[in-house]
Structure formats: C-alpha cells, structure tokens
Design an enzyme around this catalytic site. Structure first.
Site, PDB file in Angstrom:
ATOM      1  N   TRP A 163     -23.870 -35.648 -69.408  1.00 47.85           N
ATOM      2  CA  TRP A 163     -24.502 -36.049 -68.142  1.00 47.85           C
ATOM      3  C   TRP A 163     -24.684 -34.786 -67.297  1.00 47.85           C
ATOM      4  O   TRP A 163     -23.729 -34.017 -67.123  1.00 47.85           O
ATOM      5  CB  TRP A 163     -23.591 -37.062 -67.433  1.00 47.85           C
ATOM      6  CG  TRP A 163     -24.112 -37.545 -66.118  1.00 47.85           C
ATOM      7  CD1 TRP A 163     -25.384 -37.975 -65.859  1.00 47.85           C
ATOM      8  CD2 TRP A 163     -23.379 -37.685 -64.887  1.00 47.85           C
ATOM      9  NE1 TRP A 163     -25.483 -38.371 -64.549  1.00 47.85           N
ATOM     10  CE2 TRP A 163     -24.266 -38.202 -63.939  1.00 47.85           C
ATOM     11  CE3 TRP A 163     -22.063 -37.429 -64.516  1.00 47.85           C
ATOM     12  CZ2 TRP A 163     -23.890 -38.469 -62.623  1.00 47.85           C
ATOM     13  CZ3 TRP A 163     -21.682 -37.690 -63.214  1.00 47.85           C
ATOM     14  CH2 TRP A 163     -22.582 -38.205 -62.281  1.00 47.85           C
ATOM     15  N   ASP A 203     -14.328 -39.878 -69.292  1.00 48.15           N
ATOM     16  CA  ASP A 203     -15.224 -40.427 -68.278  1.00 48.15           C
ATOM     17  C   ASP A 203     -15.653 -41.819 -68.748  1.00 48.15           C
ATOM     18  O   ASP A 203     -16.303 -41.957 -69.785  1.00 48.15           O
ATOM     19  CB  ASP A 203     -16.447 -39.487 -68.140  1.00 48.15           C
ATOM     20  CG  ASP A 203     -17.392 -39.948 -67.039  1.00 48.15           C
ATOM     21  OD1 ASP A 203     -17.092 -40.954 -66.361  1.00 48.15           O
ATOM     22  OD2 ASP A 203     -18.444 -39.294 -66.848  1.00 48.15           O
ATOM     23  N   LYS A 251     -21.800 -49.358 -62.152  1.00 53.05           N
ATOM     24  CA  LYS A 251     -22.696 -50.087 -63.054  1.00 53.05           C
ATOM     25  C   LYS A 251     -22.152 -51.480 -63.369  1.00 53.05           C
ATOM     26  O   LYS A 251     -22.873 -52.452 -63.277  1.00 53.05           O
ATOM     27  CB  LYS A 251     -22.896 -49.321 -64.357  1.00 53.05           C
ATOM     28  CG  LYS A 251     -22.828 -47.806 -64.231  1.00 53.05           C
ATOM     29  CD  LYS A 251     -24.092 -47.182 -63.690  1.00 53.05           C
ATOM     30  CE  LYS A 251     -23.831 -45.731 -63.316  1.00 53.05           C
ATOM     31  NZ  LYS A 251     -24.995 -44.950 -63.086  1.00 53.05           N
TER      32      LYS A 251
HETATM   33  C1  LMR Z   1     -27.619 -41.580 -64.309  1.00 57.98           C
HETATM   34  O1  LMR Z   1     -27.138 -40.841 -65.170  1.00 57.98           O
HETATM   35  O2  LMR Z   1     -28.831 -41.798 -64.213  1.00 57.98           O
HETATM   36  C2  LMR Z   1     -26.698 -42.272 -63.344  1.00 57.98           C
HETATM   37  O3  LMR Z   1     -25.372 -41.991 -63.636  1.00 57.98           O
HETATM   38  C3  LMR Z   1     -27.054 -42.036 -61.934  1.00 57.98           C
HETATM   39  C4  LMR Z   1     -26.680 -40.673 -61.460  1.00 57.98           C
HETATM   40  O4  LMR Z   1     -25.993 -40.583 -60.437  1.00 57.98           O
HETATM   41  O5  LMR Z   1     -27.064 -39.693 -62.074  1.00 57.98           O
END
Ligand code: LMR
Length: 397
Positions: free
Chosen positions: A130, A212, A247
């Site tokens: 992420w 996570d 979520k």
């Molecule tokens: C995402 O990955 O789109 C979500 O977790 C929202 C974010 O805050 O990035």
C-alpha cells in the site's frame, strides 16, 4: 516565511479519487479508492452503525476527553474479534493496545514504537505494498526495504522468492510488514499452508512480524481472514498488529483503528500500552471517540452484532460475486490468466498487468478509473457494467 514552500503532489489514490469525482460521464466506473460500494454505487452507512449511533445519541452524556490510549473497551472487543475470545495472549494479559485514528494512525504509532524499540532495524515490505505504508513508516524514522511478493506475470505470490530474499537479506531483529488478508494492492494473499511455513521461518530467524489487518471479514470470512494473524501470534513471541474499522464497519471518515503489541509478559504489555499513549499524546493527543464507541456498542449488543455480521457477509458476498462475473467475462483468449487471478484473489483489490498508459487510456476512452499501477477495486463495478469493463480492459491490452 513560506517563500520556499512548494505545493506537493497528492497521493496517487487521492488523485484518482478527485479525477473520477470531476468526470461527468454517467457511464463512468470508479475502481479507484478502496471504499466499498453497493449495487447502486453508494457507500452507505451500515444499518447496524446507524442503529448504534441512535442509541448512543440518546445515552451519551459527555464529550469530555477519553484519554491518550482511547477507549479500552473497544480495544478489548476488537482484540477478541480478531484473536478469538479464548486467545491465550488475551487471557494471559500479554497484549497492550490503544485506539488510534484509523488504520493509518495505527501504522504510524506502530512505527514510532519500533523507532523506540529497534531504531537500527529495517522494516521489510512486500513489492508492491500500500503506497501510504512507506511515508507512514519512514517518517517515523524507520528504514525500509522490500521483499519480492507479487508476480505481475503469474498474478500470484512468489512465496519461495519472498522467503529466500528475507533469508538472505533480513537480519535478526528486522521487522517484516505483512498484510494479514486482502493484500493491498494485489488481492493476492498467502494461503494457510504458506502462513504455516512463514510463522516458524520468522520465529527461527528472529524476524519481527508487523501485521496490517485493514480488511478482515471482507476476504473469505472472519476465521479465514484472521488465520495468518493467529498463526503468527501462536508461533512468534512478539508481534505488532495494526487494525482498522474503516472498511468492515464502513466507518471510513470516523478514523477508527487499533494498534496492539503482543509481548512476552503482562508487564511488557503494560509498558507498550504506556508507550502508545505517550507517543499518541505528542502526535494527536488522543484519538476521536465516536467510531470506537459505535463499534463497541455493536459488538456488545447481540442483536446489533448479528445485524453487522449479516451486513459484513453481504459486502463480502457481493464482492465475491463480482469477482466471479468479471472472471467469467475475462475468460476469453488473452484474458485467461487475469480471469483466474480475479477469481482467486481476496477482498477489494486485484492488480492487473496494466501499465500507467493502459490506465490512462481506460480513463480517457472508457471512463474507467483505476490506479496507474493496475490496481482495481472490484466493489466499484456492478453486474450491469462488468461486460463493458471486461471489454475495455481487453481492448486496451
Ligand atoms: C486505499 O488503499 O484505496 C484505501 O486504503 C484508502 C486510502 O486511504 O488509501
């Protein structure tokens, strides 16, 4: 004073969110930011949340401060939800936890504690991970590096490469950041058998797990989605866990998260809890109360809890149904690998073998919004636009 201050580029996820909002084409398909959408394209407030809010509204008597570690009933309820009521680490008092401002707040607090505990260690993250993991962790002063994870050709996890890379490059005391389920951005999760190998591998090499868990309940089910976390906690002596209610309770803007340290003794758990409080105090003083109060209310009231479980099941089943439909629609010549991956991956996301150019063409020519990395959020599609979506993806390829 501000002469030298330049504007900063926005996070790519936020850029796609804004671009899609500004597009007036009615047929647009938003597969960008990771929020769940129902069949009408709405991110509705859950009924269980609305009901809990109404009750809470009648009963709430004060807005005075809760404290730097936040709502501890909420922490206990969330831990029982993720680890199981009878979890040994809970009954032995070996978990120190704090409520945080969302999952991001939890990751940041976790990274800050790592900076206190192991300032010279490296945090290893999957390739890809992420995007916000990196600034959240490096801004706390931790060094980061990456291990191989997702293979953009097979669209699966390169598990042997992951293990051998960590074996060769990570040193004792380093931290391995793991997505507990519904890997963001790829949707490619470790299987139970892979968790069964990874947990002792980490324990033997003195690698420290930082898990996570932002999407639990939305992959295959609560037990399946917490399998890896529970296995790691059973096997490794110490673990950090960052969790989110954004979520699975659809509480996004209420910023409701949790950081927990699983330690070897109850005394250490208390020490870690006090660290979380002290660090949170200097960052944001204390987390907002509302979301945590609502989650606690839902989890402690049998009828609200049942409604929530039903709503969670519905979100998950809808996404699994959409995965099946998109997979069927892509299962044509040239799309077979994507079809198989979409069906087998978990949660909201899949990363398809699409380049930033493909993503731009999908946006411009087909009003389809996805991340330049090829990440799609399956919940942004619906049964009626899936055939067009599959055609558009195959057309740009
Ligand atoms: C995402 O990955 O789109 C979500 O977790 C929202 C974010 O805050 O990035």
């Amino acid at each position: 004073m501000f002469e030298s201050v330049a504007a900063r580029p926005n996070d790519p996820i936020m850029v796609v969110m804004e671009q899609c909002k500004a597009d007036t084409r009615p047929e647009k398909i938003d597969l960008g930011v990771g929020v769940y959408k129902d069949a009408s394209g709405n991110t509705a407030i859950l009924k269980s949340v609305k009901m809990a809010e109404q009750m809470w509204g009648r009963e709430e008597t004060t807005k005075t401060y809760v404290g730097t570690i936040g709502n501890q009933d909420y922490c206990q309820d969330m831990l029982e939800l993720m680890l199981g009521k009878d979890s040994a680490v809970l009954t032995e008092g070996r978990v120190g936890a704090a409520q945080t401002a969302g999952g991001s707040g939890a990751l940041r607090l976790g990274a800050e504690v790592l900076k206190v505990a192991a300032p010279d260690a490296t945090v290893w993250a999957s390739t890809p991970t992420w995007a916000n993991h990196i600034p959240l962790i490096t801004d706390a002063g931790m060094r980061m590096d990456s291990y191989p994870y997702y293979n953009r050709e097979t669209l699966g996890v390169d598990f042997e490469d992951m293990l051998s890379h960590l074996d060769t490059h990570a040193k004792r005391g380093d931290i391995v950041l793991l997505h507990g389920c519904c890997h963001n951005p790829t949707g490619a999760d470790l299987s139970p058998a892979q968790w069964d190998r990874l947990a002792p591998f980490m324990a033997e090499r003195g690698l420290f797990p930082f898990i996570d868990l932002a999407y639990f309940g939305l992959g295959r089910g609560m037990d399946e989605d917490t399998y890896g976390l529970r296995k790691v906690i059973e096997t490794c002596p110490e673990v950090l866990l960052a969790a989110s209610c954004s979520k699975n309770f659809a509480l996004y803007r209420e910023r409701t998260g949790l950081i927990a340290a699983i330690t070897q003794t109850a005394d250490k758990a208390a020490a870690l809890k006090s660290q979380f409080g002290a660090i949170q105090r200097k960052l944001i003083s204390m987390p907002p109360d509302h979301g945590a109060a609502i989650v606690t209310r839902i989890l402690r009231d049998e009828s609200l809890r049942n409604i929530w479980v039903g709503e969670l099941d519905e979100m998950r089943e809808r996404m699994l149904g959409l995965r099946q439909l998109l997979s069927d629609a892509m299962n044509v010549q040239g799309g077979e690998a994507m079809a198989a991956a979409i069906k087998n991956q978990n949660g909201m996301f899949s990363t398809l073998p699409l380049s930033p150019d493909h993503a731009a063409r999908l946006r411009e020519e087909h009003a389809v919004y996805l991340m330049p990395s090829g990440r799609i959020n399956i919940a942004g599609a619906n049964t009626s636009n899936i055939p067009r979506l599959a055609e558009a993806i195959l057309a740009v390829l």
